[in-house]
Design a protein around this motif. Structure first.
Motif, PDB file in Angstrom:
ATOM      1  N   ALA A 469       0.826  -1.212   0.000  1.00 19.53           N
ATOM      2  CA  ALA A 469       0.000   0.000   0.000  1.00 19.53           C
ATOM      3  C   ALA A 469       0.858   1.259   0.000  1.00 19.53           C
ATOM      4  CB  ALA A 469      -0.927   0.006   1.213  1.00 19.53           C
ATOM      5  N   MET A 470       1.962   1.223   0.741  1.00 17.97           N
ATOM      6  CA  MET A 470       2.824   2.404   0.840  1.00 17.97           C
ATOM      7  C   MET A 470       3.866   2.479  -0.275  1.00 17.97           C
ATOM      8  SD  MET A 470       3.508   2.538   4.947  1.00 17.97           S
ATOM      9  CE  MET A 470       2.180   2.382   6.137  1.00 17.97           C
ATOM     10  N   GLY A 471       4.019   1.379  -1.019  1.00 16.99           N
ATOM     11  CA  GLY A 471       5.014   1.368  -2.093  1.00 16.99           C
ATOM     12  C   GLY A 471       6.437   1.406  -1.575  1.00 16.99           C
ATOM     13  N   LEU A 472       6.705   0.665  -0.502  1.00 19.69           N
ATOM     14  CA  LEU A 472       8.020   0.736   0.130  1.00 19.69           C
ATOM     15  C   LEU A 472       9.136   0.183  -0.748  1.00 19.69           C
ATOM     16  CD1 LEU A 472       7.208  -0.201   3.847  1.00 19.69           C
ATOM     17  CD2 LEU A 472       7.196   2.032   2.738  1.00 19.69           C
ATOM     18  N   LEU A 473       8.828  -0.742  -1.665  1.00 25.86           N
ATOM     19  CA  LEU A 473       9.853  -1.306  -2.540  1.00 25.86           C
ATOM     20  C   LEU A 473       9.812  -0.715  -3.948  1.00 25.86           C
ATOM     21  CD1 LEU A 473      10.046  -5.113  -1.622  1.00 25.86           C
ATOM     22  CD2 LEU A 473      11.178  -3.157  -0.580  1.00 25.86           C
ATOM     23  N   ARG A 474       9.089   0.359  -4.146  1.00 26.19           N
ATOM     24  CA  ARG A 474       9.097   1.009  -5.458  1.00 26.19           C
ATOM     25  C   ARG A 474      10.496   1.522  -5.774  1.00 26.19           C
ATOM     26  NH1 ARG A 474       6.862   5.637  -6.226  1.00 26.19           N
ATOM     27  NH2 ARG A 474       6.034   5.372  -8.327  1.00 26.19           N
ATOM     28  N   PRO A 475      11.012   1.296  -6.968  1.00 29.18           N
ATOM     29  CA  PRO A 475      12.332   1.837  -7.322  1.00 29.18           C
ATOM     30  C   PRO A 475      12.373   3.362  -7.216  1.00 29.18           C
ATOM     31  CG  PRO A 475      11.620   0.182  -8.919  1.00 29.18           C
ATOM     32  CD  PRO A 475      10.446   0.448  -8.032  1.00 29.18           C
ATOM     33  N   GLN A 476      11.234   4.016  -7.437  1.00 31.20           N
ATOM     34  CA  GLN A 476      11.187   5.482  -7.388  1.00 31.20           C
ATOM     35  C   GLN A 476      10.999   6.016  -5.964  1.00 31.20           C
ATOM     36  OE1 GLN A 476       9.131   3.430  -8.962  1.00 31.20           O
ATOM     37  NE2 GLN A 476       8.755   4.045 -11.093  1.00 31.20           N
ATOM     38  N   GLY A 477      10.860   5.136  -4.962  1.00 30.13           N
ATOM     39  CA  GLY A 477      10.675   5.573  -3.584  1.00 30.13           C
ATOM     40  C   GLY A 477       9.239   5.411  -3.130  1.00 30.13           C
ATOM     41  N   MET A 478       9.043   5.374  -1.806  1.00 25.98           N
ATOM     42  CA  MET A 478       7.710   5.098  -1.278  1.00 25.98           C
ATOM     43  C   MET A 478       6.757   6.260  -1.544  1.00 25.98           C
ATOM     44  SD  MET A 478       7.899   5.301   2.887  1.00 25.98           S
ATOM     45  CE  MET A 478       8.496   6.716   3.803  1.00 25.98           C
ATOM     46  N   LEU A 479       5.477   5.888  -1.709  1.00 24.98           N
ATOM     47  CA  LEU A 479       4.443   6.873  -2.002  1.00 24.98           C
ATOM     48  C   LEU A 479       3.855   7.483  -0.731  1.00 24.98           C
ATOM     49  CD1 LEU A 479       2.567   4.868  -4.767  1.00 24.98           C
ATOM     50  CD2 LEU A 479       3.816   7.003  -5.119  1.00 24.98           C
ATOM     51  N   MET A 480       3.774   6.682   0.315  1.00 20.54           N
ATOM     52  CA  MET A 480       3.086   7.096   1.532  1.00 20.54           C
ATOM     53  C   MET A 480       3.731   6.388   2.708  1.00 20.54           C
ATOM     54  SD  MET A 480      -0.984   6.597   2.410  1.00 20.54           S
ATOM     55  CE  MET A 480      -0.981   4.922   1.773  1.00 20.54           C
ATOM     56  N   GLY A 481       3.785   7.058   3.867  1.00 16.73           N
ATOM     57  CA  GLY A 481       4.336   6.397   5.035  1.00 16.73           C
ATOM     58  C   GLY A 481       4.727   7.376   6.116  1.00 16.73           C
ATOM     59  N   MET A 482       5.469   6.873   7.105  1.00 12.85           N
ATOM     60  CA  MET A 482       5.884   7.660   8.253  1.00 12.85           C
ATOM     61  C   MET A 482       7.378   7.950   8.171  1.00 12.85           C
ATOM     62  SD  MET A 482       3.165   5.634   8.927  1.00 12.85           S
ATOM     63  CE  MET A 482       3.667   4.112   9.701  1.00 12.85           C
ATOM     64  N   THR A 483       7.784   9.034   8.812  1.00 12.68           N
ATOM     65  CA  THR A 483       9.189   9.451   8.746  1.00 12.68           C
ATOM     66  C   THR A 483       9.886   9.407  10.100  1.00 12.68           C
ATOM     67  OG1 THR A 483       8.594  11.780   9.050  1.00 12.68           O
ATOM     68  CG2 THR A 483       8.717  10.963   6.780  1.00 12.68           C
ATOM     69  N   LYS A 484       9.173   8.978  11.150  1.00 12.45           N
ATOM     70  CA  LYS A 484       9.758   8.893  12.481  1.00 12.45           C
ATOM     71  C   LYS A 484       9.615   7.466  13.014  1.00 12.45           C
ATOM     72  CE  LYS A 484      10.441  13.384  12.626  1.00 12.45           C
ATOM     73  NZ  LYS A 484      11.794  13.961  12.525  1.00 12.45           N
ATOM     74  N   THR A 485      10.625   7.016  13.744  1.00 13.10           N
ATOM     75  CA  THR A 485      10.602   5.665  14.310  1.00 13.10           C
ATOM     76  C   THR A 485       9.380   5.445  15.183  1.00 13.10           C
ATOM     77  OG1 THR A 485      13.019   5.496  14.246  1.00 13.10           O
ATOM     78  CG2 THR A 485      11.861   4.036  15.768  1.00 13.10           C
ATOM     79  N   ALA A 486       9.051   6.431  16.020  1.00 10.31           N
ATOM     80  CA  ALA A 486       7.904   6.294  16.929  1.00 10.31           C
ATOM     81  C   ALA A 486       6.600   6.085  16.172  1.00 10.31           C
ATOM     82  CB  ALA A 486       7.795   7.525  17.822  1.00 10.31           C
ATOM     83  N   GLU A 487       6.523   6.636  14.961  1.00  5.83           N
ATOM     84  CA  GLU A 487       5.304   6.478  14.160  1.00  5.83           C
ATOM     85  C   GLU A 487       5.142   5.036  13.674  1.00  5.83           C
ATOM     86  OE1 GLU A 487       3.235   9.584  13.347  1.00  5.83           O
ATOM     87  OE2 GLU A 487       4.337   9.718  15.216  1.00  5.83           O
ATOM     88  N   TRP A 488       6.244   4.425  13.230  1.00  2.00           N
ATOM     89  CA  TRP A 488       6.200   3.024  12.812  1.00  2.00           C
ATOM     90  C   TRP A 488       5.904   2.118  14.008  1.00  2.00           C
ATOM     91  CZ3 TRP A 488       5.731   1.605   7.958  1.00  2.00           C
ATOM     92  CH2 TRP A 488       6.241   2.429   6.951  1.00  2.00           C
ATOM     93  N   GLU A 489       6.508   2.432  15.142  1.00  2.57           N
ATOM     94  CA  GLU A 489       6.276   1.627  16.340  1.00  2.57           C
ATOM     95  C   GLU A 489       4.810   1.694  16.757  1.00  2.57           C
ATOM     96  OE1 GLU A 489      10.745   2.067  18.349  1.00  2.57           O
ATOM     97  OE2 GLU A 489       9.087   3.347  19.019  1.00  2.57           O
ATOM     98  N   ALA A 490       4.177   2.843  16.514  1.00  5.21           N
ATOM     99  CA  ALA A 490       2.780   3.022  16.910  1.00  5.21           C
ATOM    100  C   ALA A 490       1.841   2.091  16.163  1.00  5.21           C
ATOM    101  CB  ALA A 490       2.354   4.474  16.711  1.00  5.21           C
ATOM    102  N   ILE A 491       2.233   1.600  14.978  1.00  2.30           N
ATOM    103  CA  ILE A 491       1.373   0.662  14.244  1.00  2.30           C
ATOM    104  C   ILE A 491       1.938  -0.759  14.284  1.00  2.30           C
ATOM    105  CG2 ILE A 491       0.434   2.450  12.749  1.00  2.30           C
ATOM    106  CD1 ILE A 491       2.147   1.285  10.468  1.00  2.30           C
ATOM    107  N   GLY A 492       2.878  -1.002  15.227  1.00  4.48           N
ATOM    108  CA  GLY A 492       3.263  -2.377  15.508  1.00  4.48           C
ATOM    109  C   GLY A 492       4.532  -2.876  14.858  1.00  4.48           C
ATOM    110  N   TYR A 493       5.459  -1.985  14.502  1.00  2.00           N
ATOM    111  CA  TYR A 493       6.710  -2.420  13.878  1.00  2.00           C
ATOM    112  C   TYR A 493       7.927  -2.051  14.717  1.00  2.00           C
ATOM    113  CZ  TYR A 493       4.151  -3.504   9.623  1.00  2.00           C
ATOM    114  OH  TYR A 493       3.286  -4.051   8.721  1.00  2.00           O
ATOM    115  N   GLN A 494       8.903  -2.929  14.712  1.00  2.38           N
ATOM    116  CA  GLN A 494      10.222  -2.606  15.251  1.00  2.38           C
ATOM    117  C   GLN A 494      11.079  -2.119  14.088  1.00  2.38           C
ATOM    118  OE1 GLN A 494      12.190  -5.905  17.155  1.00  2.38           O
ATOM    119  NE2 GLN A 494      14.195  -4.922  17.057  1.00  2.38           N
ATOM    120  N   VAL A 495      11.750  -1.004  14.279  1.00  4.72           N
ATOM    121  CA  VAL A 495      12.538  -0.386  13.213  1.00  4.72           C
ATOM    122  C   VAL A 495      14.016  -0.622  13.469  1.00  4.72           C
ATOM    123  CG1 VAL A 495      13.075   1.754  11.998  1.00  4.72           C
ATOM    124  CG2 VAL A 495      10.769   1.381  12.903  1.00  4.72           C
TER     125      VAL A 495
END
Length: 796
Positions: A469-495
């Motif tokens: 959904a966020m396009g994290l593996l797009r060669p041109q770069g991700m389309l949507m997402g978070m830019t802070k570690t705490a934001e990723w952690e808030a939705i259940g990911y370890q960075v």
């Protein structure tokens, strides 16, 4: 698990002050024990004219279940005690039976635990009466149920020993860890949702056998989910939850509990997808039955109304109901300029707001699928029209704070199918009300809750869905997402790694509790591409036939086919796929059709048909789920892979899966390589970090605060940020008069010229912060850490 304390509602009456005394002693005495305690746990039994819930319920690993009934009685107010009957004078009632009342509530709870074979008769249970205003030496009555007198509430050790001495109603035993988890799950109401098992005629490694095994597992107790569901906020509340975190079930439970606690309140539970009407009604009914010991059932004629956002001729909606109240002719989709349902609803709400004041007729409005009720095209005074209409339809909770109204919305931005708007109070209700969902109410009821744990979808599938959904593996770069570690952690990911453009970053799903990830040894996700559509559908028929004949899956609710693509392409493909499967002997059902294998739609709310495989476009599939989901027509999204609306559609489709996912499309597109890259590492998601090209998501309150500040907001007066992590935050010139910043981490924060007059900075960490020319007159500075802070020209 350490002790946890859940205050279900902010209670402020005179009689509840003594309850608070007992509640604080419970918190102090049980803080280092394995226990969960509730102030006003919702199990409702009839007491005279009223439905009452226990004042205090404690579930303790060693002591078992304890109900404490608190009475704000002075000794002279008790005239006599005859058996269970107490006679009063100068009290709100002439008589009562406090012990029997609490005992009946405990016995009602034990009926739920006895349903579970491993808990039957094994949960210790006792009842006590707390009389905080009466000393034991003043007690003259011969009849003496277990009573906690004023002296018993003075010290933790005395309080605990006194409770341990209370005679048990059920002798029971000390529970094992698995029994303890099951008891907590029972208190949370999880057994309400146990699906009946059916006989599976297939081999031990088939999907059907795996599902039977999965359903025999109890999902782990989730305290965060339990608190959100049981607490009733005294004002607005925003609930952000990832797909599969249980937002709909939680809102249904919350609405049911509000209705049981406050039967005179007018409550609306609102949703957008019509196909959810039956499911939501069934859930609310189950919760009402569960928490009323099967006395209360859902009735559409009650003060709790389940409403579609718009409404139809057959069923009222929030919009059509308010049109009726204001005597304004409601618009249909065809009456609007927009035509598309989401924008058309916003347009209709604008017209209603322009034509008439909205009468405040509700005490609470709960909105599910909140992301689908916003519009980029239509606004009303820089507010979202539907939300402003709903807000105006609410009565104020507090006459001294008229802006406090119970508007509760649950959402996930990634599940928006049309509009990529945020759901902050500022964006929904305007700049003046932007503060409404920041911080906490008293009783530790948060104004914004984040649910990061996914129950429905296995970890590898939810990770795949986010990555795609966020396009994290797009060669041109991700389309949507978070830019802070705490934001990723808030939705259940370890960075792992730094979020610096060009740097490799790895995301690992913290939540891995879905039992299927351990039971199923093959990949949970399959991806296939074909040269022609006929080849794709021939393979689909082969797969479904195998599922039904050899793997023990049932066609309805266990298999779902979702057609991808924009409205017109998906509509044509849906009909084509349905015809193809019918000709191959597979019974199918199109949502809202009259019958099985019928392609004529009649606008009903039906989504499933027993014995048939449902084939649906995403807008009707939204909110529903199945164990095995087939996504057909992936090429119709891959052709426009930069379109975030289509990416979000794909996210919603993927997360309908409760176990397995099968994607297919025709041709070749760069997105297919992106998918293969995501599938190569199902447990981890490694990508080269870049700034989002189209949308940055803000999850935490800190990021939202910074976003408001960047938009020019400076007035954060009386904001509640108690315990917030605000390390290094930049809030120069901000108005924080009366703000609650107790226990907040403000180390290295830039707070020059900030107004902190009368603010609460108790135990706040301001190490290295810059407070030049800050105003702190009247601020509460108990144990505030100012080490190395710059206080040049600050005023105290």
């Amino acid at each position: 698990m350490l002790s946890q304390f859940i205050t279900t509602e902010v209670l402020n009456t005179e009689g509840e002050k003594t309850e608070q005394l007992v509640w604080r002693r419970v918190q102090a005495a049980f803080q280092h024990r394995n226990c969960v305690a509730y102030w006003r746990y919702p199990i409702f039994l009839q007491t005279g004219k009223y439905r009452r819930e226990p004042d205090i319920l404690i579930a303790d690993l060693e002591l078992g279940l304890i109900i404490i009934e608190v009475k704000s009685l002075k000794i002279e107010q008790i005239v006599s005690i005859n058996g269970h009957l107490w006679q009063y004078q100068d009290f709100y009632t002439e008589s009562g039976n406090p012990y029997q009342q609490a005992e009946n509530q405990l016995l009602a709870l034990l009926k739920y635990t006895d349903i579970e074979p491993s808990l039957r008769g094994k949960v210790r249970a006792r009842v006590a009466i707390a009389l905080p205003l009466i000393k034991q030496q003043a007690w003259q009555h011969l009849s003496e149920p277990p009573i906690l007198f004023q002296e018993d509430l003075q010290q933790n050790s005395t309080f605990l020993s006194r409770l341990a001495e209370v005679t048990t109603i059920v002798k029971g035993e000390v529970l094992s860890f698995s029994q303890w988890q099951l008891l907590l799950s029972t208190l949370g109401g999880k057994p309400v949702w146990n699906r009946p098992h059916h006989r599976v005629l297939s081999d031990s490694h088939s999907r059907g056998k795996m599902l039977a095994e999965v359903r025999s597992h109890q999902f782990q107790y989730d305290l965060n989910q339990e608190k959100i569901a049981k607490q009733i906020p005294p004002g607005p509340q925003r609930i952000r939850g990832i797909a599969g975190s249980g937002k709909t079930v939680l809102l249904c439970q919350k609405a049911a509990l509000m209705h049981l606690k406050h039967p005179n309140w007018s409550i609306a539970l609102v949703f957008f997808s019509r196909s959810l009407y039956t499911a939501i009604t069934e859930q609310v009914d189950r919760w009402l039955r569960h928490f009323s010991a099967n006395i209360e059932v859902y009735s559409p004629n009650s003060n709790l109304q389940i409403l579609h956002a718009w409404g139809t001729k057959q069923q009222p909606g929030l919009y059509s109901l308010l049109c009726q109240e204001t005597k304004i002719q409601p618009l249909s989709v065809n009456d609007t300029e927009s035509q598309a349902p989401q924008d058309a609803l916003a347009e209709a709400c604008v017209q209603l707001l322009l034509q008439s004041p909205i009468p405040p007729i509700f005490d609470a409005i709960l909105i599910d699928e909140a992301q689908d009720l916003t519009s980029l095209r239509w606004h009303y005074q820089q507010k979202q029209p539907f939300y402003w209409m709903a807000y105006q339809a609410l009565r104020s909770v507090n006459s001294l704070q008229p802006e406090q109204r119970r508007l509760i919305w649950a959402y996930d931005e990634l599940q928006s199918l049309n509009n990529l708007t945020g759901l902050s109070a500022r964006e929904l209700l305007g700049k003046e009300l932007a503060h409404l969902v920041t911080g906490s109410y008293s009783g530790e009821i948060k104004k914004t809750e984040i649910m990061s744990r996914c129950y429905r979808t296995p970890g590898p599938i939810i990770t795949f869905a986010h990555g795609l959904a966020m396009g994290l593996l797009r060669p041109q770069g991700m389309l949507m997402g978070m830019t802070k570690t705490a934001e990723w952690e808030a939705i259940g990911y370890q960075v792992t790694g730094n979020l610096i453009p060009g740097t490799k970053v790895t995301l690992t799903r913290v939540d891995s509790s879905h039992p299927l990830t351990q039971l199923w040894q093959k990949p949970l996700i399959e991806f296939h591409t074909y040269t022609t559509r006929q080849q794709e559908l021939t393979a689909l028929v082969r797969h479904i036939t195998h599922n039904l004949r050899y793997e023990g899956l049932r066609p309805s609710r266990e298999i779902l086919v979702i057609i991808l693509g924009d409205f017109f392409k998906a509509s044509r493909l849906e009909t084509y796929v349905a015809n193809f499967l019918i000709k191959q002997g597979i019974d199918v059902y199109l949502p809202s059709a009259r019958d099985c294998n019928c392609l004529h739609l009649n606008h009903s709310d039906r989504f499933w048909y027993e014995g048939a495989v449902t084939i649906s476009r995403i807008h009707r599939a939204k909110g529903n789920e199945a164990d095995l989901v087939y996504l057909v027509g992936l090429d119709q999204i891959a052709q426009a892979e930069h379109n975030l609306n289509l990416r979000n559609q794909l996210f919603v489709a993927i997360t309908r899966s409760k176990a397995w996912l099968n994607l297919s499309g025709i041709g070749y597109y760069p997105m297919y390589q992106e998918i293969r890259g995501l599938l190569a590492s199902p447990e981890h998601l490694t990508f080269s970090f870049s700034l989002p090209k189209q949308q940055e998501l803000s999850i935490t309150e800190t990021q939202e605060l910074l976003k408001r500040y960047a938009l020019g907001d400076r007035n954060f007066q009386n904001i509640n940020l108690s315990g917030a992590n605000l390390q290094g935050i930049y809030l120069t010139d901000a108005n924080l008069i009366g703000a609650d910043l107790s226990y907040a981490n403000l180390s290295n924060a830039q707070l020059d010229r900030v107004k902190l007059i009368a603010a609460d900075l108790t135990q706040a960490n301001l190490t290295g912060a810059s407070l030049k020319k800050a105003k702190l007159m009247g601020a509460k500075l108990e144990r505030t850490n100012f080490t190395d802070a710059n206080l040049d020209n600050a005023e105290f």
